[in-house]
Motif scaffolding. Structure first.
Motif, PDB file in Angstrom:
ATOM      1  N   GLU A 141      10.527  -9.636  23.304  1.00 18.59           N
ATOM      2  CA  GLU A 141      11.503  -9.109  24.274  1.00 18.59           C
ATOM      3  C   GLU A 141      12.434 -10.197  24.803  1.00 18.59           C
ATOM      4  O   GLU A 141      13.246  -9.931  25.685  1.00 18.59           O
ATOM      5  N   LEU A 142      12.305 -11.418  24.285  1.00 17.06           N
ATOM      6  CA  LEU A 142      13.103 -12.544  24.787  1.00 17.06           C
ATOM      7  C   LEU A 142      14.177 -12.933  23.785  1.00 17.06           C
ATOM      8  O   LEU A 142      14.057 -12.674  22.584  1.00 17.06           O
ATOM      9  N   SER A 143      15.217 -13.620  24.272  1.00 20.56           N
ATOM     10  CA  SER A 143      16.203 -14.219  23.368  1.00 20.56           C
ATOM     11  C   SER A 143      15.549 -15.440  22.704  1.00 20.56           C
ATOM     12  O   SER A 143      14.523 -15.943  23.188  1.00 20.56           O
ATOM     13  N   VAL A 144      16.173 -15.916  21.620  1.00 14.23           N
ATOM     14  CA  VAL A 144      15.577 -17.063  20.924  1.00 14.23           C
ATOM     15  C   VAL A 144      15.523 -18.296  21.828  1.00 14.23           C
ATOM     16  O   VAL A 144      14.567 -19.074  21.787  1.00 14.23           O
ATOM     17  N   GLY A 145      16.568 -18.473  22.641  1.00 16.98           N
ATOM     18  CA  GLY A 145      16.587 -19.615  23.553  1.00 16.98           C
ATOM     19  C   GLY A 145      15.452 -19.538  24.560  1.00 16.98           C
ATOM     20  O   GLY A 145      14.788 -20.542  24.859  1.00 16.98           O
ATOM     21  N   GLU A 146      15.214 -18.328  25.063  1.00 19.48           N
ATOM     22  CA  GLU A 146      14.112 -18.148  26.019  1.00 19.48           C
ATOM     23  C   GLU A 146      12.762 -18.400  25.344  1.00 19.48           C
ATOM     24  O   GLU A 146      11.856 -18.993  25.934  1.00 19.48           O
ATOM     25  N   ARG A 147      12.641 -17.926  24.090  1.00 20.55           N
ATOM     26  CA  ARG A 147      11.377 -18.146  23.375  1.00 20.55           C
ATOM     27  C   ARG A 147      11.102 -19.645  23.242  1.00 20.55           C
ATOM     28  O   ARG A 147       9.970 -20.091  23.412  1.00 20.55           O
ATOM     29  N   ASN A 171      16.597 -23.006  15.036  1.00 20.90           N
ATOM     30  CA  ASN A 171      16.797 -21.548  14.968  1.00 20.90           C
ATOM     31  C   ASN A 171      17.632 -21.034  16.135  1.00 20.90           C
ATOM     32  O   ASN A 171      17.629 -19.835  16.409  1.00 20.90           O
ATOM     33  N   LEU A 172      18.284 -21.955  16.836  1.00 19.68           N
ATOM     34  CA  LEU A 172      18.986 -21.543  18.058  1.00 19.68           C
ATOM     35  C   LEU A 172      20.505 -21.537  17.867  1.00 19.68           C
ATOM     36  O   LEU A 172      21.045 -22.298  17.059  1.00 19.68           O
ATOM     37  N   ASP A 173      21.162 -20.707  18.630  1.00 19.23           N
ATOM     38  CA  ASP A 173      22.626 -20.728  18.663  1.00 19.23           C
ATOM     39  C   ASP A 173      23.050 -21.991  19.412  1.00 19.23           C
ATOM     40  O   ASP A 173      22.226 -22.608  20.118  1.00 19.23           O
ATOM     41  N   PRO A 174      24.295 -22.412  19.260  1.00 12.80           N
ATOM     42  CA  PRO A 174      24.718 -23.687  19.866  1.00 12.80           C
ATOM     43  C   PRO A 174      24.448 -23.770  21.369  1.00 12.80           C
ATOM     44  O   PRO A 174      23.998 -24.810  21.866  1.00 12.80           O
ATOM     45  N   ALA A 175      24.680 -22.674  22.078  1.00  7.62           N
ATOM     46  CA  ALA A 175      24.497 -22.721  23.534  1.00  7.62           C
ATOM     47  C   ALA A 175      23.019 -22.926  23.879  1.00  7.62           C
ATOM     48  O   ALA A 175      22.667 -23.747  24.744  1.00  7.62           O
ATOM     49  N   SER A 176      22.146 -22.182  23.166  1.00 10.04           N
ATOM     50  CA  SER A 176      20.712 -22.332  23.435  1.00 10.04           C
ATOM     51  C   SER A 176      20.227 -23.714  23.033  1.00 10.04           C
ATOM     52  O   SER A 176      19.387 -24.318  23.714  1.00 10.04           O
ATOM     53  N   ALA A 177      20.767 -24.218  21.887  1.00  4.29           N
ATOM     54  CA  ALA A 177      20.383 -25.556  21.429  1.00  4.29           C
ATOM     55  C   ALA A 177      20.766 -26.598  22.482  1.00  4.29           C
ATOM     56  O   ALA A 177      19.977 -27.513  22.791  1.00  4.29           O
ATOM     57  N   ALA A 178      21.947 -26.446  23.034  1.00  2.00           N
ATOM     58  CA  ALA A 178      22.387 -27.386  24.066  1.00  2.00           C
ATOM     59  C   ALA A 178      21.472 -27.304  25.285  1.00  2.00           C
ATOM     60  O   ALA A 178      21.135 -28.325  25.907  1.00  2.00           O
ATOM     61  N   GLY A 179      21.052 -26.077  25.620  1.00  2.00           N
ATOM     62  CA  GLY A 179      20.150 -25.897  26.758  1.00  2.00           C
ATOM     63  C   GLY A 179      18.821 -26.596  26.525  1.00  2.00           C
ATOM     64  O   GLY A 179      18.283 -27.254  27.428  1.00  2.00           O
ATOM     65  N   VAL A 180      18.283 -26.459  25.298  1.00  2.00           N
ATOM     66  CA  VAL A 180      17.010 -27.100  24.990  1.00  2.00           C
ATOM     67  C   VAL A 180      17.158 -28.618  25.042  1.00  2.00           C
ATOM     68  O   VAL A 180      16.295 -29.328  25.587  1.00  2.00           O
ATOM     69  N   MET A 181      18.277 -29.128  24.477  1.00  2.00           N
ATOM     70  CA  MET A 181      18.471 -30.585  24.491  1.00  2.00           C
ATOM     71  C   MET A 181      18.623 -31.102  25.919  1.00  2.00           C
ATOM     72  O   MET A 181      18.124 -32.174  26.266  1.00  2.00           O
ATOM     73  N   ALA A 182      19.323 -30.305  26.735  1.00  2.00           N
ATOM     74  CA  ALA A 182      19.479 -30.711  28.140  1.00  2.00           C
ATOM     75  C   ALA A 182      18.103 -30.783  28.812  1.00  2.00           C
ATOM     76  O   ALA A 182      17.817 -31.701  29.597  1.00  2.00           O
ATOM     77  N   LEU A 183      17.250 -29.818  28.474  1.00  2.00           N
ATOM     78  CA  LEU A 183      15.898 -29.808  29.047  1.00  2.00           C
ATOM     79  C   LEU A 183      15.110 -31.027  28.572  1.00  2.00           C
ATOM     80  O   LEU A 183      14.413 -31.691  29.364  1.00  2.00           O
TER      81      LEU A 183
END
Lengths: 231, 364
Positions: A141-147, A171-183
């Motif tokens: 039920e989550l987006s890939v970034g949330e997963r 496996n992430l879109d650019p925005a989610s990838a950036a979010g993960v890298m920021a984390l």
């Protein structure tokens, strides 16, 4: 913090022997953020699994906090993976029938913590990752970034010394990838040691240090490029 | 183990449909076996009770008492040595029940009659009498003009007639029946007994029991009767063996299905189990998860199957669910199925626990 010494891993593929790791020496200090890059089949994931105590090397040793982890028994290495190293996967590898909170609590439950204590730790972790409202949701039920953030929460819940990430943004879109890298950068800034395998040269340079593997051998070990040059 | 049980429980909740097939096969097997067993035990119980009513295969009476005197209930006040029941229990293999009796002649409503004290669990029709209650043989009731519910005097005390027994065509028709303890109190003969009726388990012959008691021959007399052997004792035993063979075949089918279910489940969950290892589960925890899951599936099937089997047995024979037999059969079904679930999953669990997780993680 974690050190590979003459790490060699060979296995027999149909018809020919394959050297996944060839006498790799790598030392990662406390609080370092290291990217591992290289072409497909160069041994990046093998190195990561070997560092995490999952893939017994053909020869060589991995030291974590002074301990030779491949001299430990299976159950001791499992305990080490519960509390001292943690894996983040490209495909997230969340347990599909557990909720987000239960996935994050999983290593704590495996470490023998009670349901309430594990749930409390997981709740705090989800809060920190901005996923508190998703606590009762299943991974599907989550987006890939949330997963991926849940996957990172699962790693962090027991406070590991080293975080090992295998293509965490693959496996992430650019925005989610950036979010993960920021984390990751935020965690690293707080002192978390991170070793990250990536194909993406731009992401690799966001770490403090880049090592390159080719045909199982470590061929380059350098500080990352200044941010402007990397971009 | 707690974590493994928790994971197994959560997975079963999420994948109920997929695991239900294996549970359904176990349920069908348990329904069949439990239903057959409950019905068989009910029939065996009814036959055994009928045989018991005919009479015990072996009686122990005071030395010198003959079979004829015993048939006339004429024991002349002689008593068995104290503590004999314990000796008998120790000596006789296959002893099911040693029923103590005290037979004394007393006035019943003014008529001298044998009064028989029987224990509450007695095999005769006079079982279940309470203090203050008397059952009268048919001829004695007619002689004193008493019916059920009337009061009569026995040994000078007043007793309520609880039942008038059907005529047996023997001296017992002229007897009165009271609780053993009450008669001992009335006669001021605590612990006194002058007949021990031995009922044997199926497959145990009266001759064997008598031989086992040969050491008592100098102190007591033994009266062996073939009346208790009218139904061939070997037949229930033989039927039981045939049933058990059938259960073994059914259990083998269930085990095969459970093993296949465990194997398919483990194959499908390879990446998930590798992930568990990566986040800190030991091989033993992964293996325990496979076993616990299979045990849950089998136990759930057993519970459902037992309910169905018991319902079908009840429809076939209203006496099938006797309290004494339902519990043991239910426990056997549940524990047996759970053990089968564990045994069927063990090879798969060992393989899962020893599997190299890296290949599965790289596949994902």
């Amino acid at each position: 913090m974690i050190r590979a010494e003459l790490l060699t891993k060979t296995f027999v593929a149909p018809g020919r022997p394959v050297t996944a790791l060839d006498r790799v020496n790598l030392s990662v200090g406390q609080g370092e953020f290291v990217s591992v890059v290289g072409p497909s089949g160069s041994g990046k994931s093998s190195l990561l699994f070997a560092l995490g105590g999952l893939a017994t090397p053909t020869s060589g040793q991995v030291f974590l906090g002074g301990r030779r982890i491949y001299d430990l028994g299976q159950s001791q290495r499992a305990a080490l993976r519960r509390s001292e190293v943690g894996f983040v996967f490209q495909t997230f590898n969340l347990v599909p029938y557990l909720t987000c909170a239960e996935n994050v609590a999983l290593p704590a439950r495996l470490a023998g913590r009670g349901r309430a204590e594990a749930a409390e730790k997981a709740g705090r972790m989800l809060e920190r990752l901005g996923l508190a409202v998703r606590a009762r949701h299943r991974p599907a039920e989550l987006s890939v970034g949330e997963r991926q953030r849940v996957g990172i929460g699962r790693v962090l819940v027991n406070g590991p010394k080293v975080l090992l990430a295998d293509e965490p943004s693959g496996n992430l879109d650019p925005a989610s990838a950036a979010g993960v890298m920021a984390l990751f950068r935020e965690l690293n800034a707080e002192g978390q040691t991170i070793v990250m395998v990536t194909h993406d040269p731009g992401l690799a340079e966001m770490a403090g240090r880049v090592v390159r593997l080719e045909a199982g051998a470590l061929v380059e070990d350098r500080p990352s490029l200044p941010r402007k040059l990397a971009s | 183990m707690r974590a493994a049980a928790w994971l197994a429980w959560r997975e079963i909740g999420a994948r109920l449909g997929r695991l239900a097939l294996a549970s359904a096969v176990v349920a069908a097997v348990v329904a069949l076996c439990a239903g057959v067993e409950l019905l068989a035990r009910a029939r065996e119980g009814a036959v055994a009770a009928r045989i018991d009513e005919i009479g015990p295969p072996l009686r122990i009476v005071p030395a010198g008492v003959t079979a004829g005197a015993l048939a006339r209930l004429d024991l002349e006040g002689s008593l068995l040595p104290p503590g004999l029941a314990d000796e008998v229990h120790r000596a006789v293999p296959g002893l099911r029940l040693a029923e103590a009796r005290l037979v004394l002649e007393m006035p019943v409503a003014g008529w001298a009659a044998p009064v028989v004290g029987v224990s509450p669990g007695a095999a005769s029709e006079a079982r279940g009498l309470r203090v203050g209650q008397v059952a009268l043989g048919a001829a004695l009731a007619a002689r004193v003009g008493a019916r059920a519910g009337d009061e009569v005097t026995v040994g000078g005390a007043r007793w309520r007639v609880a039942a008038v027994l059907a005529s047996a065509g023997s001296a017992e028709d002229l007897a009165a029946w009271v609780p053993l303890q009450a008669l001992q109190d009335l006669a001021r003969l605590p612990e006194a007994v002058n007949e021990l009726r031995l009922y044997l388990r199926p497959g145990t012959s009266a001759q064997v029991a008598e031989a086992a008691l040969s050491g008592l021959a100098s102190r007591v007399s033994m009266v062996r009767s073939d009346r208790g052997e009218v139904a061939e004792r070997g037949v229930p035993e033989s039927l039981r063996r045939h049933r058990q063979a059938g259960y073994l075949v059914a259990a083998a089918v269930a085990a095969l299905v459970l093993a296949m279910a465990a194997h398919l489940d483990a194959s499908e969950r390879r990446v998930e189990m590798a992930t568990l290892v990566a986040v800190g589960a030991s091989g033993a925890t992964v293996a325990a998860g496979v076993v616990v899951r299979s045990m849950f599936v089998a136990a759930a099937g057993a519970i459902a199957g037992f309910v169905v089997g018991a319902a079908v047995a009840l429809l076939q024979d209203p006496g099938a669910l006797s309290l004494g037999e339902t519990g043991p059969v239910a426990a056997l079904a549940l524990l047996g199925a759970a053990a089968l679930g564990v045994a069927a999953a063990v090879p798969v669990a060992i393989a899962a626990g020893l599997r190299d997780p890296v290949a599965d993680l790289q596949e994902s």
